[in-house]
Motif scaffolding. Structure first.
Motif, PDB file in Angstrom:
ATOM      1  N   CYS A   7     -12.192  19.410  10.125  1.00  0.00           N
ATOM      2  CA  CYS A   7     -12.713  18.178   9.452  1.00  0.00           C
ATOM      3  C   CYS A   7     -11.522  17.294   9.222  1.00  0.00           C
ATOM      4  N   ILE A   8     -11.759  16.062   9.500  1.00  0.00           N
ATOM      5  CA  ILE A   8     -10.806  14.941   9.198  1.00  0.00           C
ATOM      6  C   ILE A   8     -11.802  13.726   8.866  1.00  0.00           C
ATOM      7  N   HIS A   9     -11.605  13.128   7.697  1.00  0.00           N
ATOM      8  CA  HIS A   9     -12.473  12.055   7.269  1.00  0.00           C
ATOM      9  C   HIS A   9     -11.686  11.051   6.453  1.00  0.00           C
ATOM     10  N   ILE A  10     -11.658   9.967   6.695  1.00  0.00           N
ATOM     11  CA  ILE A  10     -11.279   8.971   6.033  1.00  0.00           C
ATOM     12  C   ILE A  10     -12.387   8.050   5.363  1.00  0.00           C
ATOM     13  N   ARG A  11     -12.318   7.830   4.011  1.00  0.00           N
ATOM     14  CA  ARG A  11     -13.499   7.211   3.339  1.00  0.00           C
ATOM     15  C   ARG A  11     -13.605   5.554   3.848  1.00  0.00           C
ATOM     16  N   GLU A  12     -14.964   5.402   3.700  1.00  0.00           N
ATOM     17  CA  GLU A  12     -15.372   3.766   4.248  1.00  0.00           C
ATOM     18  C   GLU A  12     -14.445   2.683   3.527  1.00  0.00           C
ATOM     19  N   GLY A  13     -13.945   1.923   4.251  1.00  0.00           N
ATOM     20  CA  GLY A  13     -13.115   0.889   3.504  1.00  0.00           C
ATOM     21  C   GLY A  13     -11.764   1.025   3.648  1.00  0.00           C
ATOM     22  N   TYR A  14     -11.389   2.041   4.261  1.00  0.00           N
ATOM     23  CA  TYR A  14     -10.077   2.774   4.449  1.00  0.00           C
ATOM     24  C   TYR A  14      -9.973   2.937   6.124  1.00  0.00           C
ATOM     25  N   MET A  47       0.943  -1.147   0.031  1.00  0.00           N
ATOM     26  CA  MET A  47      -0.036   0.130   0.080  1.00  0.00           C
ATOM     27  C   MET A  47       0.959   1.269   0.162  1.00  0.00           C
ATOM     28  N   GLU A  48       0.714   1.797  -0.863  1.00  0.00           N
ATOM     29  CA  GLU A  48       1.614   3.387  -1.171  1.00  0.00           C
ATOM     30  C   GLU A  48       0.767   4.445  -0.705  1.00  0.00           C
ATOM     31  N   ILE A  49       1.295   5.030   0.290  1.00  0.00           N
ATOM     32  CA  ILE A  49       0.523   6.208   0.976  1.00  0.00           C
ATOM     33  C   ILE A  49       1.149   7.670   0.617  1.00  0.00           C
ATOM     34  N   GLU A  50       0.455   8.702   0.343  1.00  0.00           N
ATOM     35  CA  GLU A  50       0.929   9.803  -0.065  1.00  0.00           C
ATOM     36  C   GLU A  50       0.180  11.051   0.591  1.00  0.00           C
ATOM     37  N   ILE A  51       0.630  11.840   1.034  1.00  0.00           N
ATOM     38  CA  ILE A  51      -0.283  13.019   1.613  1.00  0.00           C
ATOM     39  C   ILE A  51       0.274  14.170   0.911  1.00  0.00           C
ATOM     40  N   ARG A  52      -0.859  15.077   0.411  1.00  0.00           N
ATOM     41  CA  ARG A  52      -0.337  16.234  -0.441  1.00  0.00           C
ATOM     42  C   ARG A  52      -1.450  17.496  -0.062  1.00  0.00           C
ATOM     43  N   TYR A  53      -0.922  18.519   0.016  1.00  0.00           N
ATOM     44  CA  TYR A  53      -1.683  19.735   0.286  1.00  0.00           C
ATOM     45  C   TYR A  53      -2.685  19.951  -0.676  1.00  0.00           C
ATOM     46  N   ILE A  54      -3.657  20.617  -0.127  1.00  0.00           N
ATOM     47  CA  ILE A  54      -5.076  21.108  -1.136  1.00  0.00           C
ATOM     48  C   ILE A  54      -4.221  22.272  -1.865  1.00  0.00           C
ATOM     49  N   ASP A  55      -4.369  22.028  -3.200  1.00  0.00           N
ATOM     50  CA  ASP A  55      -4.045  23.297  -4.093  1.00  0.00           C
ATOM     51  C   ASP A  55      -5.203  23.250  -5.422  1.00  0.00           C
ATOM     52  N   GLU A  56      -4.886  23.959  -6.350  1.00  0.00           N
ATOM     53  CA  GLU A  56      -5.887  24.102  -7.429  1.00  0.00           C
ATOM     54  C   GLU A  56      -6.023  22.612  -8.115  1.00  0.00           C
ATOM     55  N   GLN A  57      -5.130  21.946  -8.124  1.00  0.00           N
ATOM     56  CA  GLN A  57      -5.355  20.616  -8.754  1.00  0.00           C
ATOM     57  C   GLN A  57      -5.837  19.510  -7.931  1.00  0.00           C
ATOM     58  N   THR A  58      -5.395  19.386  -6.506  1.00  0.00           N
ATOM     59  CA  THR A  58      -5.594  18.368  -5.558  1.00  0.00           C
ATOM     60  C   THR A  58      -6.964  18.632  -5.159  1.00  0.00           C
ATOM     61  N   VAL A  59      -7.623  19.786  -4.876  1.00  0.00           N
ATOM     62  CA  VAL A  59      -9.007  20.000  -4.439  1.00  0.00           C
ATOM     63  C   VAL A  59     -10.042  19.369  -5.452  1.00  0.00           C
ATOM     64  N   LYS A  60      -9.493  18.901  -6.731  1.00  0.00           N
ATOM     65  CA  LYS A  60     -10.545  18.266  -7.479  1.00  0.00           C
ATOM     66  C   LYS A  60     -10.751  16.733  -7.132  1.00  0.00           C
ATOM     67  N   ASP A  61      -9.595  16.433  -6.321  1.00  0.00           N
ATOM     68  CA  ASP A  61      -9.559  14.964  -5.922  1.00  0.00           C
ATOM     69  C   ASP A  61     -10.404  14.739  -4.706  1.00  0.00           C
ATOM     70  N   LEU A  62     -10.917  15.816  -4.105  1.00  0.00           N
ATOM     71  CA  LEU A  62     -11.690  15.566  -2.986  1.00  0.00           C
ATOM     72  C   LEU A  62     -13.081  14.753  -3.455  1.00  0.00           C
ATOM     73  N   PHE A  63     -13.459  13.901  -2.462  1.00  0.00           N
ATOM     74  CA  PHE A  63     -14.404  12.789  -2.717  1.00  0.00           C
ATOM     75  C   PHE A  63     -15.674  13.237  -2.105  1.00  0.00           C
ATOM     76  N   PRO A  64     -16.851  12.538  -2.736  1.00  0.00           N
ATOM     77  CA  PRO A  64     -18.198  12.802  -2.270  1.00  0.00           C
ATOM     78  C   PRO A  64     -18.576  13.109  -0.895  1.00  0.00           C
ATOM     79  N   THR A  65     -19.233  13.872  -0.322  1.00  0.00           N
ATOM     80  CA  THR A  65     -19.538  14.400   0.913  1.00  0.00           C
ATOM     81  C   THR A  65     -18.577  15.352   1.260  1.00  0.00           C
TER      82      THR A  65
END
Length: 186
Positions: free
Chosen positions: A109-116, A1-19
């Protein structure tokens, strides 16, 4: 399992998931929630735009205020933090529960998606936020955690206790028990 943590910016904000991508609970509480028919008060695409504008404003006034955790390239976790003056819903929490300290940055806010969940990812994300704030010279981190359930935007009290936060205050709000948690960074 490869884990990466990135700051929110103009690109990564698009990766935010539903809810998380369209939740305005802290940033614009007057627009959060559902109308009388049960539909979102504002359309999700409009909510996402409001959230993106908030991130841009925060970048100008505070700096980075969030991070996304990726597992094998998939966004599965999210943490958001800011001085409480930039989070309008803190006023309600201050009235009904307790006010945060003026020197603390609030984890809203701090949230981890279901299944993770249950794999220590929330702790890793919290530590990334703490590290960011410590490196920027902030004195303390605070949050409103939930004592009796993980169902809370900023997570359960036990998460914060596991990461050296101390309980400042505790109070019931309806059927739920909340704590104001604090970690000194100096």
């Amino acid at each position: 399992m490869e884990i990466e943590i990135r700051y929110i910016d103009e690109q990564t904000v698009k990766d935010l998931f539903p809810t998380c991508d369209s939740c305005l609970y802290w940033e614009a509480p007057e627009m959060y929630g559902k109308d009388k028919t049960g539909r979102p008060q504002i359309p999700p695409d409009e909510a996402i735009e409001i959230k993106q504008r908030w991130f841009r404003k925060m970048e100008e006034k505070f700096g980075n205020c969030g991070q996304i955790l990726y597992v094998d390239g998939k966004a599965v976790g999210y943490v958001q933090y800011a001085p409480h003056r930039f989070l309008p819903n803190v006023a309600e929490f201050s009235r009904e529960l307790f006010a945060p300290s003026p020197d603390g940055v609030l984890v809203s806010c701090i949230h981890i998606r279901e299944g993770y969940q249950g794999q220590g990812l929330g702790g890793r994300l919290l530590q990334a936020a703490i590290g960011d704030l410590r490196s920027r010279g902030y004195q303390a981190v605070e949050t409103y955690s939930r004592d009796d359930s993980a169902s809370n935007s900023s997570g359960p009290t036990v998460l914060y206790l596991e990461h050296a936060f101390r309980q400042i205050s505790r109070k019931r709000r309806g059927e739920a028990a909340f704590s104001l948690m604090r970690l000194e960074l100096s």
